[in-house]
Design an enzyme around this catalytic site. Structure first.
Site, short mmCIF file in Angstrom:
data_model
loop_
_atom_site.label_atom_id
_atom_site.label_comp_id
_atom_site.label_asym_id
_atom_site.label_seq_id
_atom_site.Cartn_x
_atom_site.Cartn_y
_atom_site.Cartn_z
N SER A 494 0.77 -0.84 0.21
CA SER A 494 -0.29 -0.08 -0.07
C SER A 494 0.54 1.40 0.00
O SER A 494 2.02 1.18 0.62
CB SER A 494 -1.09 -0.46 0.80
OG SER A 494 -1.78 0.90 1.71
N SER A 499 -3.53 0.89 -3.59
CA SER A 499 -2.93 -0.31 -2.51
C SER A 499 -3.45 -1.61 -3.64
O SER A 499 -3.87 -1.37 -4.16
CB SER A 499 -4.25 -0.62 -1.62
OG SER A 499 -4.13 0.02 -0.86
N VAL A 500 -2.44 -2.92 -3.42
CA VAL A 500 -2.38 -3.75 -4.68
C VAL A 500 -2.92 -4.79 -3.75
O VAL A 500 -2.03 -5.33 -2.34
CB VAL A 500 -0.86 -3.67 -5.16
CG1 VAL A 500 -0.97 -4.91 -5.73
CG2 VAL A 500 -0.01 -2.20 -5.85
N LYS A 515 -3.92 -3.22 -8.59
CA LYS A 515 -4.04 -1.79 -8.39
C LYS A 515 -4.62 -1.15 -8.33
O LYS A 515 -5.23 -0.62 -9.26
CB LYS A 515 -2.95 -1.44 -8.76
CG LYS A 515 -2.57 -0.28 -8.49
CD LYS A 515 -1.18 0.59 -9.04
CE LYS A 515 0.11 0.95 -8.06
NZ LYS A 515 1.17 1.90 -8.98
N ASP A 621 10.55 7.08 -10.85
CA ASP A 621 11.41 6.45 -8.93
C ASP A 621 11.41 5.12 -9.06
O ASP A 621 10.72 4.32 -8.48
CB ASP A 621 10.03 6.48 -8.37
CG ASP A 621 9.63 6.16 -6.97
OD1 ASP A 621 10.48 5.86 -6.40
OD2 ASP A 621 8.45 5.35 -6.48
#
Length: 786
Positions: A494, A499-500, A515, A621
């Protein structure tokens, strides 16, 4: 700030705030809520927070705060205190026991020391306390009696150094009728598990893995009728598996692996029809045959009975487990043929039957499995020709057949003898070769004719369907069912924006990762659209691929958006580098060869994004938790919510707009100085990731401060002392010659690449095309040697 007399709530969570928290903030007279989680705030927690009489909710989680937890003396109204995921040290102040209003305290993922009794002895007066979360610290000593906490629902003490075999605290917990979760995993608790544990009848999750428990599994565990997860793995438990465990009706995961259990597999536990996430009995001393009742587990996703002493044939009833995605039976004494009934396992993605005594031919139904990525049949007594279609169509690492001395091949693909042929079989082989060779030739010919026709018409062809129309259509209800109503058990991870969950659709057999975006959070909608654009324009074997998306409204007419991805069975790279910090992560460690392969995969993907896409795409990222590993350990970069295309109409913002989001430690330093987004930012993140893989040190490790970074830490040791800072689990120190060979030929060149990529100035960094070429050359040299 003290003049803000009417201010009641401050919520600046999940931004990019830095610096320290002002001391004056605790003096705001009416302030009730202070939420600063998910920033880069550093320094100590203001002492004024411990004297505020108005504060009710304090959430400072996921920052870089250090120092001790302040003493709370006058905070008589405090209900929630979350200081998790920081760098706090010292002991937990006993003064917290004076805050009788507390119902939620979470101090996980810090560097807190000391024994729990010193800190929690006074908490027994806190009758409102519901959640105690102290996992992933350095706490030691025994666990105190907490029986007077009548409203306690979650006690999470995993990944500490708690010791002792006095289970008096467990007896006291029988008064906690609301207790739903007890997590003591990853400590040094020993002794036998007392039978009184069966009195905690409302438990949903019980995690006792990775301790030193001995003796037998108490049969009273079967009394915990509400259990959803039971983890007793990685202990020293012995004796038989109690048949009473078969009484569970809601259990989705049972893990008893890595113990000294013996006896046979009780047929009773194969009656737990709710088992869907997994049954793991591996690495024990179990004997006997696999009961035919295994076929009752029709919802089972993963079955692991490897490394035992099981014998007899593989039960044909196993073919009834039609949703199995992973089957591991290696390292036993199973015999007989591979049953034809296994052809029904159409959802299988990983199957390991190696190191048994299986005989007969390899069934041709393996050719029809479309989802399988890994098949290991090595070291059996299999004979005859191997199939030539499906997963056998090439000699990749997906199929392992070594150790079967009587196998042969009709078509020279594997390193096996050619099967003797008769005239009739030659005709069959030629026909099959035609089927294999003809389609590519026909496709190429048709493609050529299409190009000619297009040129003749003087216009380009258009795709018949849009990207969206080719995807499976799923509804909100489908996702709700697939995730077991967004169950915490199904949640993988999360973040601020999403959240996955792991799940499986009713109309499909594959496990998927779903997701779900938090649309009430700032930036999540932009993240969703960004990921959609990236997925629409990229195709590469080392990038995560979406299966479909869902953009609709929920049952309350709220906007709902989700992306459905392939499920990556081996989790994230972060779980493997820092496995002790992840509950339930793999016990295996990455070899040098695996690390080289992963780095080559990631470098290949970045080279594609930077140099083969038009316009180039910047991930923004890159970090180990965003590198995912498939069943065969192939790496795939994921989470493109922060990504940016350069010089493109795909961007909603001007080219190079400053403000790249990312994660502390992996963000290129020039971004902090207002420089434009560039491919050099990803190169920097890759360099940090490379050094982290080789040292097992995070860039935010407590070892690094203002004057020391991961780059400088490695650079100071390079090259003469580099061996002193490497991950000790990467190499076999007993073989000095091999260790030195690895160091000189592979590790030092990799470290040099990592140092160049993580240079402070972007002009000093190489491009990803050169980086990939160098790592690919290292990988090729390693493969040829080993």
């Amino acid at each position: 700030m003290v003049t803000l007399t009417s201010l009641v709530r401050v919520d600046l969570s999940y931004n990019d705030l830095s610096g320290s928290i002002p001391e004056e903030i605790g003096a705001i007279p009416r302030l009730k809520t202070l939420i600063l989680a998910g920033n880069r705030l550093a320094g100590i927690i203001p002492l004024s927070l411990g004297t505020s009489a108005s504060l009710r909710y304090v959430d400072l989680a996921a920052n870089n705060l250090s120092g001790a937890i302040p003493y709370f003396q006058k905070t008589t109204s405090l209900q929630l205190l979350d200081l998790s995921a920081n760098f706090l040290s010292g002991s937990i102040p006993a003064s917290l026991g004076n805050v009788s209003s507390l119902n939620y305290i979470r101090l996980a993922q810090n560097n807190l020391k000391g024994s729990i009794p010193e800190a929690l002895a006074s908490l027994t007066n806190m009758s409102m306390l519901q959640v105690i979360g102290l996992s992933s610290n350095l706490l030691s000593g025994p666990i105190p009696s907490l029986g007077s906490l009548s409203n306690l629902s979650r006690l999470i003490l995993g990944s500490n150094m708690l010791q002792g075999e006095d289970w008096a605290f467990l007896t006291s917990l029988t008064n906690c009728s609301q207790l739903l979760m007890l997590a003591l995993d990853g400590n040094s608790l020993n002794g036998t598990i007392p039978s009184t544990i069966g009195n905690l009848r409302n438990l949903i999750i019980l995690a006792l893995s990775r301790n030193r428990f001995t003796g037998e599994i108490p049969s009273t565990l079967g009394n915990l009728s509400q259990l959803n997860q039971l983890s007793l793995d990685d202990n020293l438990l012995s004796g038989n598996i109690p048949a009473s465990l078969g009484q569970y009706q809601r259990l989705t995961m049972l893990n008893l692996s890595v113990n000294n259990l013996d006896g046979s597999i009780p047929s009773e536990i194969l009656n737990i029809s709710s088992l869907s996430l997994g049954l793991d009995l591996s690495n024990n001393n179990l004997t006997g045959m696999i009961p035919p009742e295994i076929g009752k587990l029709i919802n089972l996703g993963l079955l692991n009975v490897s490394s035992n002493k099981l014998y007899g044939e593989i039960p044909p009833e196993l073919g009834l487990c039609v949703v199995l995605s992973s089957l591991q039976m290696e390292g036993n004494m199973l015999s007989g043929i591979i049953p034809q009934s296994l052809s029904a396992l159409k959802a299988i993605q990983q199957m390991d039957l190696s190191e048994n005594n299986l005989s007969g031919q390899i069934p041709e139904f393996f050719e029809d499995f479309r989802t399988i990525h890994h098949l290991n049949l090595s070291y059996n007594k299999l004979e005859g020709p191997i199939p030539t279609g499906g997963i056998f169509a090439n000699s990749s690492n997906a199929v392992m057949l070594e150790g079967n001395m009587a196998l042969c091949q009709r078509i020279p693909i594997f390193s096996l003898p050619i099967c003797p042929t008769t005239s009739a079989s030659k005709r069959k082989i030629n026909a099959r070769l035609l089927l294999i060779i003809a389609p590519p030739v026909i496709i190429a010919l048709l493609s050529f004719l299409c190009v000619i026709a297009t040129v003749m018409k003087g216009k380009t062809t258009q795709p018949s369907e849009s990207y969206r129309e080719t995807m499976k259509k799923v509804s909100y209800g489908d996702i709700l069912k697939a995730t077991n109503w967004f169950s915490l058990v199904n949640k993988i991870s999360s973040s601020h924006t999403a959240s996955v969950y792991i799940g499986r659709f009713e109309f499909d057999t594959d496990l998927v990762a779903i997701k779900v975006f938090h649309l009430d959070e700032q930036g999540s909608l932009h993240s969703f659209f960004t990921e959609c654009e990236v997925l629409k324009h990229t195709r590469h074997r080392n990038l995560i691929q979406a299966i479909t998306l869902c953009s609709t409204v929920d049952f309350e007419n709220n906007e709902f958006k989700a992306l459905v991805y392939e499920f990556m069975a081996n989790g994230s790279l972060d779980m493997w580098i820092h496995s002790r910090q992840h509950q339930g992560s793999p016990r295996r460690v990455l070899s040098l060869g695996q690390r080289i392969s992963i780095l080559a995969d990631v470098a290949s993907a970045l080279d594609y994004l930077h140099n083969q896409l038009v316009p180039p795409l910047i991930h923004c990222d890159l970090k180990p938790s965003n590198v995912l590993l498939d069943y065969d350990m192939t790496s795939r970069i994921g989470d493109f919510g922060s990504a940016k295309f350069l010089s493109s109409s795909l961007n909603s913002s001007p080219e190079g707009l400053v403000g790249a989001s990312g994660t502390i430690g992996y963000i290129a330093p020039e971004y902090a100085m207002g420089c434009k987004i560039s491919t050099g930012g990803d190169v920097y993140g890759f360099g940090v990731l490379l050094l982290e893989m080789l040292t097992a040190k995070r860039p935010t490790d407590k070892l690094f401060g203002n004057n020391l970074s991961l780059h400088k830490y490695v650079d100071l040791a390079f090259p003469d002392k580099i061996n002193e800072i490497l991950d000790p689990q990467m190499q076999n120190k007993e073989d000095e010659v091999l260790c030195n060979l690895h160091l000189q030929n592979y590790i030092i060149p990799l470290v040099e690449i990592g140092l160049m990529c993580s240079m402070e100035s972007p002009k000093d960094r190489p491009g990803m095309r050169d980086v990939f070429a160098k790592i690919f050359a290292i990988q090729e040299a390693f493969i040829q040697t080993f």
